[in-house]
Design a protein around this motif. Structure first.
Motif, PDB file in Angstrom:
ATOM      1  N   ALA A 234     -16.773 -38.490  32.834  1.00 36.19           N
ATOM      2  CA  ALA A 234     -17.965 -37.851  32.272  1.00 36.19           C
ATOM      3  C   ALA A 234     -17.579 -37.114  31.002  1.00 36.19           C
ATOM      4  N   ASN A 235     -18.321 -37.340  29.932  1.00 35.38           N
ATOM      5  CA  ASN A 235     -18.085 -36.687  28.642  1.00 35.38           C
ATOM      6  C   ASN A 235     -19.351 -35.931  28.238  1.00 35.38           C
ATOM      7  N   TYR A 236     -19.212 -34.623  28.028  1.00 37.16           N
ATOM      8  CA  TYR A 236     -20.370 -33.808  27.624  1.00 37.16           C
ATOM      9  C   TYR A 236     -20.107 -33.216  26.249  1.00 37.16           C
ATOM     10  N   GLU A 237     -21.002 -33.481  25.307  1.00 41.55           N
ATOM     11  CA  GLU A 237     -20.852 -33.023  23.932  1.00 41.55           C
ATOM     12  C   GLU A 237     -21.300 -31.569  23.797  1.00 41.55           C
ATOM     13  N   LEU A 238     -20.361 -30.707  23.429  1.00 41.73           N
ATOM     14  CA  LEU A 238     -20.665 -29.293  23.217  1.00 41.73           C
ATOM     15  C   LEU A 238     -21.200 -29.043  21.812  1.00 41.73           C
ATOM     16  N   SER A 239     -20.685 -29.818  20.852  1.00 38.91           N
ATOM     17  CA  SER A 239     -21.076 -29.717  19.449  1.00 38.91           C
ATOM     18  C   SER A 239     -20.702 -31.044  18.794  1.00 38.91           C
ATOM     19  N   PRO A 240     -21.020 -31.225  17.501  1.00 39.49           N
ATOM     20  CA  PRO A 240     -20.624 -32.479  16.851  1.00 39.49           C
ATOM     21  C   PRO A 240     -19.123 -32.758  16.906  1.00 39.49           C
ATOM     22  N   ARG A 241     -18.302 -31.735  17.046  1.00 39.29           N
ATOM     23  CA  ARG A 241     -16.848 -31.933  17.066  1.00 39.29           C
ATOM     24  C   ARG A 241     -16.206 -31.699  18.432  1.00 39.29           C
ATOM     25  N   TRP A 242     -16.817 -30.918  19.279  1.00 38.69           N
ATOM     26  CA  TRP A 242     -16.179 -30.526  20.537  1.00 38.69           C
ATOM     27  C   TRP A 242     -16.887 -31.151  21.732  1.00 38.69           C
ATOM     28  N   ALA A 243     -16.086 -31.510  22.738  1.00 39.19           N
ATOM     29  CA  ALA A 243     -16.638 -32.087  23.960  1.00 39.19           C
ATOM     30  C   ALA A 243     -15.749 -31.705  25.136  1.00 39.19           C
ATOM     31  N   VAL A 244     -16.311 -31.777  26.320  1.00 44.48           N
ATOM     32  CA  VAL A 244     -15.551 -31.606  27.560  1.00 44.48           C
ATOM     33  C   VAL A 244     -15.565 -32.933  28.293  1.00 44.48           C
ATOM     34  N   LEU A 245     -14.391 -33.384  28.700  1.00 40.12           N
ATOM     35  CA  LEU A 245     -14.271 -34.649  29.413  1.00 40.12           C
ATOM     36  C   LEU A 245     -13.658 -34.402  30.785  1.00 40.12           C
ATOM     37  N   ALA A 246     -14.304 -34.911  31.819  1.00 41.85           N
ATOM     38  CA  ALA A 246     -13.789 -34.821  33.187  1.00 41.85           C
ATOM     39  C   ALA A 246     -13.533 -36.230  33.705  1.00 41.85           C
ATOM     40  N   GLN A 247     -12.417 -36.404  34.388  1.00 43.73           N
ATOM     41  CA  GLN A 247     -12.011 -37.725  34.866  1.00 43.73           C
ATOM     42  C   GLN A 247     -11.494 -37.633  36.293  1.00 43.73           C
ATOM     43  N   ALA A 248     -11.857 -38.608  37.125  1.00 45.60           N
ATOM     44  CA  ALA A 248     -11.335 -38.688  38.487  1.00 45.60           C
ATOM     45  C   ALA A 248     -11.073 -40.147  38.810  1.00 45.60           C
ATOM     46  N   GLY A 249      -9.920 -40.426  39.377  1.00 44.86           N
ATOM     47  CA  GLY A 249      -9.564 -41.800  39.690  1.00 44.86           C
ATOM     48  C   GLY A 249      -8.916 -41.922  41.056  1.00 44.86           C
ATOM     49  N   TYR A 250      -9.104 -43.086  41.673  1.00 44.33           N
ATOM     50  CA  TYR A 250      -8.463 -43.387  42.953  1.00 44.33           C
ATOM     51  C   TYR A 250      -7.807 -44.755  42.856  1.00 44.33           C
ATOM     52  N   LYS A 251      -6.569 -44.855  43.305  1.00 42.73           N
ATOM     53  CA  LYS A 251      -5.833 -46.112  43.305  1.00 42.73           C
ATOM     54  C   LYS A 251      -5.254 -46.364  44.682  1.00 42.73           C
ATOM     55  N   ARG A 252      -5.318 -47.615  45.106  1.00 41.76           N
ATOM     56  CA  ARG A 252      -4.727 -48.021  46.365  1.00 41.76           C
ATOM     57  C   ARG A 252      -3.611 -49.013  46.087  1.00 41.76           C
ATOM     58  N   LEU A 253      -2.387 -48.659  46.484  1.00 45.24           N
ATOM     59  CA  LEU A 253      -1.267 -49.590  46.364  1.00 45.24           C
ATOM     60  C   LEU A 253      -1.398 -50.682  47.418  1.00 45.24           C
ATOM     61  N   LEU A 254      -0.995 -51.901  47.048  1.00 43.97           N
ATOM     62  CA  LEU A 254      -1.155 -53.049  47.919  1.00 43.97           C
ATOM     63  C   LEU A 254       0.166 -53.803  48.077  1.00 43.97           C
ATOM     64  N   GLY A 255       0.195 -54.707  49.035  1.00 38.92           N
ATOM     65  CA  GLY A 255       1.329 -55.608  49.199  1.00 38.92           C
ATOM     66  C   GLY A 255       2.657 -54.889  49.363  1.00 38.92           C
ATOM     67  N   ASP A 256       3.680 -55.405  48.672  1.00 38.86           N
ATOM     68  CA  ASP A 256       5.016 -54.826  48.787  1.00 38.86           C
ATOM     69  C   ASP A 256       5.080 -53.403  48.248  1.00 38.86           C
ATOM     70  N   ALA A 257       4.199 -53.051  47.310  1.00 38.13           N
ATOM     71  CA  ALA A 257       4.178 -51.679  46.808  1.00 38.13           C
ATOM     72  C   ALA A 257       3.794 -50.715  47.917  1.00 38.13           C
ATOM     73  N   ALA A 258       2.807 -51.084  48.721  1.00 38.27           N
ATOM     74  CA  ALA A 258       2.379 -50.229  49.830  1.00 38.27           C
ATOM     75  C   ALA A 258       3.374 -50.257  50.986  1.00 38.27           C
ATOM     76  N   ASP A 259       4.012 -51.418  51.204  1.00 36.39           N
ATOM     77  CA  ASP A 259       4.932 -51.571  52.333  1.00 36.39           C
ATOM     78  C   ASP A 259       6.317 -50.997  52.061  1.00 36.39           C
ATOM     79  N   SER A 260       6.655 -50.740  50.809  1.00 35.97           N
ATOM     80  CA  SER A 260       7.962 -50.184  50.474  1.00 35.97           C
ATOM     81  C   SER A 260       8.208 -48.882  51.240  1.00 35.97           C
ATOM     82  N   PRO A 261       9.394 -48.679  51.775  1.00 35.52           N
ATOM     83  CA  PRO A 261       9.671 -47.410  52.476  1.00 35.52           C
ATOM     84  C   PRO A 261       9.582 -46.196  51.554  1.00 35.52           C
ATOM     85  N   ILE A 262       9.729 -46.409  50.253  1.00 34.90           N
ATOM     86  CA  ILE A 262       9.541 -45.304  49.307  1.00 34.90           C
ATOM     87  C   ILE A 262       8.123 -44.767  49.419  1.00 34.90           C
TER      88      ILE A 262
END
Length: 282
Positions: A234-262
């Motif tokens: 989400a990007n909200y414009e405060l003025s012609p030059r300034w803005a506030v940006l909020a970001q949220a993400g979710y990732k799911r590891l799969l396959g050998d990445a998820a199965d790795s003991p690490i």
């Protein structure tokens, strides 16, 4: 031409400085956040030369696959030179083979890309003790994207030539507009990454010496789909030059990445990031 030279110089300067803090910020976090900025910039300023600078706190795992999180400051650097050049933190893309049909809602872009992968330090988290480091890499490759209105599909192919992970990745993503109203723009994206066995070995395998040093069982990896990810911005414009940006993400590891003991024994296949940034544009 002078502007292009300045932008390329800024990219390499940022890349040289950033690895010094790689124990605190890993490449996946930077990529997720800067792509959020790119998605908003593409919609608000298509084909315009601009600079967007930002700073804010981001919450992210200690390393890819960790179940421990930290809050840390992250700088954002986004330069655009018309529809030709993009410099974004540790990424540089040049649109050499794209075309503009004359309809600004339909665009094809393609060209070379360079990305600095910041690697992984075993001091990033106690769970990595005995696994050694993944050195800094320089990934070269190609990208291609097609935009129809605010929606965009894209594919990127990257290979490390500097001996960091020495592997190859293929990343596909789709961006879409959720809301554009007055001063607020909300975008979403879905992506997935395929990685070859060399890349997977570097980040998720445990060889016999590492097993003895870390206490984890030996684990071999192969090529395959590494992850799927969803991000909202989400990007909200405060003025012609300034803005506030909020970001949220979710990732799911799969396959050998998820199965790795690490990941399975010392971390989690569920990965999340979130951040709020104050953005200056000009």
């Amino acid at each position: 031409m002078r502007s292009v030279t300045v932008l390329i110089a800024a990219f390499f300067c940022f890349s040289l400085v950033q690895p010094q803090a790689r124990a605190d910020v890993y490449s996946e976090t930077i990529d997720t956040v800067i792509e959020s900025v790119n998605n908003v910039t593409d919609i608000l300023f298509p084909g315009v030369t601009n600079i967007r600078l930002g700073l804010g706190p981001v919450v992210s795992p200690d390393y890819e696959g960790s179940d421990e999180y930290r809050v840390r400051p992250l700088p954002l650097v986004s330069f655009r030179y018309r529809d030709l050049l993009e410099v974004n933190n540790n990424n540089l893309r040049v649109n050499l083979f794209g075309f503009d049909s004359g309809d600004k809602t339909r665009r094809f872009k393609a060209g070379p890309q360079i990305r600095v992968d910041l690697g992984r330090d075993e001091n990033d988290n106690p769970a990595l003790a005995g696994l050694g480091e993944v050195d800094i890499g320089v990934e070269l490759g190609l990208f291609g994207s097609y935009q129809l209105g605010p929606a965009r599909t894209r594919i990127r192919i990257l290979h490390d030539i500097a001996g960091g992970h020495s592997g190859t990745k293929i990343i596909g993503d789709v961006r879409f507009l959720v809301l554009k109203k007055n001063k607020l723009v909300v975008t979403g994206s879905l992506s997935s990454t395929w990685a070859d066995s060399t890349y997977m070995d570097s980040y998720f395998a445990v060889n016999p010496p590492q097993s003895l040093a870390s206490g984890l069982p030996v684990f071999n990896t192969g090529a395959g789909i590494k992850d799927v990810r969803a991000v909202m911005t989400a990007n909200y414009e405060l003025s012609p030059r300034w803005a506030v940006l909020a970001q949220a993400g979710y990732k799911r590891l799969l396959g050998d990445a998820a199965d790795s003991p690490i990941v399975s024994m010392r971390g989690s296949a569920n990965q999340a990031t979130a951040g709020v940034f104050l953005i200056l544009g000009f």
